[in-house]
Design an enzyme around this catalytic site. Structure first.
Site, mmCIF file in Angstrom:
data_model
loop_
_atom_site.group_PDB
_atom_site.id
_atom_site.type_symbol
_atom_site.label_atom_id
_atom_site.label_comp_id
_atom_site.label_asym_id
_atom_site.label_seq_id
_atom_site.Cartn_x
_atom_site.Cartn_y
_atom_site.Cartn_z
ATOM 1 N N ASP A 1 0.831 -1.195 0.000
ATOM 2 C CA ASP A 1 0.000 0.000 0.000
ATOM 3 C C ASP A 1 0.869 1.250 0.000
ATOM 4 O OD1 ASP A 1 -2.315 -1.458 0.051
ATOM 5 O OD2 ASP A 1 -2.518 -1.401 2.233
ATOM 6 N N LYS A 2 0.302 2.340 -0.444
ATOM 7 C CA LYS A 2 1.034 3.605 -0.523
ATOM 8 C C LYS A 2 1.690 3.960 0.814
ATOM 9 C CE LYS A 2 0.334 8.547 -1.395
ATOM 10 N NZ LYS A 2 -0.639 9.597 -1.773
#
Length: 439
Positions: A245-246
């Site tokens: 995930d970012k």
């Protein structure tokens, strides 16, 4: 303990330093203690191992770097269908050494596969003994990701793969509204990568229990944490085998050729990849060690997140998910904890959803309940008034879920050797950890 060896990558001339580090644990009946050292960067160990990959029928052939235009004409052997139904994409994949399933599926959908003289464009079409199959592998679409000179923390590199320590806030691959500054943009500037083709529909085959980290849940998720998109992901993820995930920092592996991509993807699907994460949680999980086996599916009330689904799952498309966890250190009088996670599956947002299910969302995870107000409500009753200003400073600096991919281990796709990498959490994670210890 620190050991340092320097090697040079033959393909790009990049020097990589390999360092060894250790976690230092001190145990007591009630808790674990974690004392990270400041001088280690990563660990790189190689141990000999026997490959578990199944051989294809033409395994003596060398894998190709580009399968575009490869043709196959063959008749389905009766022995290959004795066990039951056999999908068209599976059969073709078994006949072309090293090709990815997604690449075969793309060729089928493009109308380049004939069964008994008739075009078949359904990837799940069942073949039978005696069927005559003719197939031409499709050309890959042009990349839509542009090379950018972005600094990369390369932990290891050889002719076949890269292991990268991804910083928090970096998106893995381009998506609508986030077409530059991604990890893929940086990798393409660093070296050439195969145009491994993915489409949303092909990657999310409902008959394959594929790893969500491998296939991605949507094209938007890594850029804006959204989980719903109609944007096609074809050819914008060159070499990417799995993603983070970012907001998550840590290790991920990138394939440099299609054969390596296929072999690594197979390990993710078979769940033989060793993945260990560390997180900071709002609250202390009870018990302090255990296993969570609760399906994860899209939250019907919030399209931006997933949820752990208990009981009947017919109304929600939930998939089997299992995580093991243990508390490494109790922090701030039990208000927070340093927790280690070992993934058995790789569902989208799995750790974040399972942590919320346990009642201990990750610090800084606004989507899953680890909000600043929630963290402050836990810390205030357990700290003296003189520490409130320091406590507020700690919480105000939270700008991402405190989650780090610490360890990554797999069989090398070409040598069959077991390789294991570890990389300490970044500065923001360690700073918050240090402040919580002082509190």
């Amino acid at each position: 303990m620190l050991s340092l060896n320097t090697t040079s990558c033959g393909c790009c001339g990049i020097s990589t330093a390999t360092r060894a580090f250790q976690f230092h644990f001190r145990t007591s009946p009630s808790q674990y203690f974690f004392s990270p050292t400041n001088n280690y960067k990563f660990r790189y160990n190689i141990t000999r191992a026997t490959s578990t990959f199944s051989d294809k029928s033409n395994s003596n052939e060398q894998p190709k770097s580009n399968y575009s235009g490869v043709q196959l004409e063959d008749i389905v052997d009766g022995g290959t269908t004795k066990s039951g139904k056999l999908r068209l994409d599976s059969w073709i994949s078994s006949r072309i050494n090293g090709i990815s399933r997604a690449r075969v599926q793309s060729s089928i959908k493009a109308g380049l596969v004939h069964v008994n003289g008739r075009v078949i464009d359904k990837v799940s079409f069942n073949v039978r003994a005696g069927d005559e199959i003719k197939c031409t592998i499709a050309e890959l679409q042009q990349l839509r990701a542009v090379p950018e000179n972005i600094p990369l923390d390369i932990v290891y590199e050889d002719d076949h793969l890269l292991v990268i320590n991804k910083p928090a806030h970096m998106v893995v691959h381009p998506a609508p509204g986030n077409t530059s500054g991604t990890l893929v943009n940086g990798i393409l500037h660093h070296c050439n990568l195969p145009n491994v083709e993915f489409s949303k529909e092909g990657a999310l085959s409902d008959t394959e229990d594929s790893d969500d980290e491998l296939n991605g849940f949507s094209s938007q998720e890594s850029s804006c944490d959204g989980l719903d998109s109609t944007f096609s992901m074809a050819s914008i993820r060159p070499g990417i085998v799995h993603r983070l995930d970012k907001g998550t920092s840590g290790l991920l592996v990138v394939a440099k050729d299609e054969h390596s991509h296929m072999k690594l993807s197979e390990q993710f699907k078979l769940r033989t990849i060793n993945r260990v994460y560390v997180s900071l949680t709002a609250g202390l999980p009870t018990p302090v060690a255990g296993r969570v086996e609760v399906p994860v599916g899209r939250d019907p009330n919030n399209r931006l997140r997933m949820t752990a689904v208990v009981g009947a799952v017919n109304s929600v498309k939930a998939r089997h998910a299992a995580s093991r966890y243990k508390v490494i250190e109790i922090l701030a009088g039990g208000s927070c904890a340093l927790v280690e996670w070992k993934l058995e599956t790789g569902r989208t947002h799995q750790i974040r959803a399972h942590a919320k299910y346990l009642g201990v969302p990750l610090l800084g995870d606004e989507v899953y309940g680890g909000t600043k107000s929630m963290v402050l409500s836990l810390l205030r009753p357990r700290t003296t008034a003189s520490l409130h200003s320091e406590m507020f400073k700690v919480v105000s600096e939270l700008d991402r879920p405190c989650l780090h991919a610490l360890t990554l281990g797999f069989q090398h796709p070409h040598t069959g050797e077991q390789v294991d990498f570890s990389c300490e959490p970044p500065g923001d994670f360690n700073e918050i950890l240090s402040q919580l210890r002082r509190i």
